[in-house]
Design a protein around this motif. Sequence first.
Motif, PDB file in Angstrom:
ATOM      1  N   LEU A   1       1.213  -8.671  20.285  1.00 41.78           N
ATOM      2  CA  LEU A   1       0.559  -7.753  19.348  1.00 41.78           C
ATOM      3  C   LEU A   1      -0.943  -8.015  19.220  1.00 41.78           C
ATOM      4  N   GLU A   2      -1.434  -9.066  19.889  1.00 33.80           N
ATOM      5  CA  GLU A   2      -2.888  -9.293  19.906  1.00 33.80           C
ATOM      6  C   GLU A   2      -3.549  -8.574  21.077  1.00 33.80           C
TER       7      GLU A   2
ATOM      8  N   MET B   1      13.675  -6.445  11.981  1.00 35.29           N
ATOM      9  CA  MET B   1      13.139  -5.779  13.189  1.00 35.29           C
ATOM     10  C   MET B   1      12.977  -6.777  14.335  1.00 35.29           C
ATOM     11  N   PRO B   2      13.278  -6.358  15.546  1.00 38.02           N
ATOM     12  CA  PRO B   2      12.997  -7.244  16.694  1.00 38.02           C
ATOM     13  C   PRO B   2      11.500  -7.522  16.783  1.00 38.02           C
ATOM     14  N   LYS B   3      11.149  -8.753  17.122  1.00 37.27           N
ATOM     15  CA  LYS B   3       9.724  -9.124  17.200  1.00 37.27           C
ATOM     16  C   LYS B   3       9.350  -9.446  18.645  1.00 37.27           C
ATOM     17  N   PRO B   4       8.209  -8.921  19.128  1.00 41.54           N
ATOM     18  CA  PRO B   4       7.765  -9.307  20.479  1.00 41.54           C
ATOM     19  C   PRO B   4       7.292 -10.760  20.482  1.00 41.54           C
ATOM     20  N   ARG B   5       7.157 -11.327  21.662  1.00 37.70           N
ATOM     21  CA  ARG B   5       6.695 -12.709  21.796  1.00 37.70           C
ATOM     22  C   ARG B   5       5.289 -12.868  21.212  1.00 37.70           C
ATOM     23  N   PRO B   6       4.930 -14.110  20.795  1.00 40.71           N
ATOM     24  CA  PRO B   6       3.586 -14.345  20.266  1.00 40.71           C
ATOM     25  C   PRO B   6       2.538 -13.868  21.271  1.00 40.71           C
TER      26      PRO B   6
END
Length: 361
Positions: free
Chosen positions: A9-10, A1-6
């Motif tokens: 998701l916080e 899955m594509p992951k958003p930048r660090p």
Amino acid sequence: MPKPRPGVLEIAAYVGGESHAPGAQRLIRLASNESALGPSPRAIEAYGRVAGEIHRYPDGGSAQLRQALALRHGIDAGHIVCGNGSDDVLTLLAKAYAGEGDEVLYTVHGFLVYPIAARAAGATPVAVPERGLIADVDALLARVTPATRIVFLANPNNPTGSYLPDAEVVRLHAGLPEDVLLVLDAAYAEFADAPDYSAGHELVERAGNVVVTRTFSKIYGLGGLRLGWAHCSSAVADVLNRLRGPFNVNAAVQAAGMAALADTGFLDAARQHNRTWRAWLGARLAELGLTVHPSAANFVLVTFPGGAADAEAARQYLKAQGILVRQMGAYHLPAALRISIGREDEMQAVVDGLAGYLDQK
Ligand SMILES: *Cc1c(COP(=O)(O)O)cnc(C)c1O
């Protein structure tokens, strides 16, 4: 899955004030600090006049609007950048000046858009303690590290309603390193009438690291259209103009914004209305035994003697009567509710509602 930048998701997504009270027979919206008097009739008319031209792109640089703002505030139009609400401008500032490994300071009961903007940029938001629900300059300066890039200060602050006198803002600026950006969010400036208050435009003109943001969402009553702006140095304006969407301010809001700005009679009436009913609401709520925090804005923060459960029960009681006020848990003030200043009948209704709540408790 594509992951958003660090960091992405916080982010705890921003939750706006409630706008519905299912089952209630009326709706009194005092949860989002919207204008009690609505928009100027001249702004509504200007908005309508654009209708036949909406196939045309807007002026991407908002030149006429910036010129009007510059005249009004006695500043250079080249030192102004407009945005799709001031949220747009705040988010662009965080993206431009902070990134991974950087810290962004804001006060612990400050506006929640600041930590969201910091995280969206990949930076770390740092909540700094306040003193008596007022921003604490010494505490802010003590938290500055080599990683600090931005200090966000809402003045007056939402949701506490408190403000920092001009001398304190100047002291904060004087204590910051020159490469730290001080962002003074003056969304409620028009409501602040204390003689020692200043939105900070003078500071922008004499320092390269200060930005003042303003909005048409509050006293001008154009929250639904989205218009905010930054007053900053030419260097900061250049940076924001590279980063912003090329047409981030639409044609309808440019027209409505200029008309609203020109209607100074309406602006004065809105300010006078707020002054009168803010004082009235504060006095009535204090008579009911609630703690009302002094407000320089178009709302009051009210603390309930029975803590979080008491405040929440009061909110639900009001909501059942169709009166919406703002819950404060997300701002670490769970024992409080924030009540916007509305029309006279709305102010009467919220006082009657709270008296009813306290009676049956
Ligand atoms: C309401 C508010 C704004 C305005 O946001 P817009 O995006 O211009 O609607 C900005 N800052 C604070 C502290 C606010 O409460």
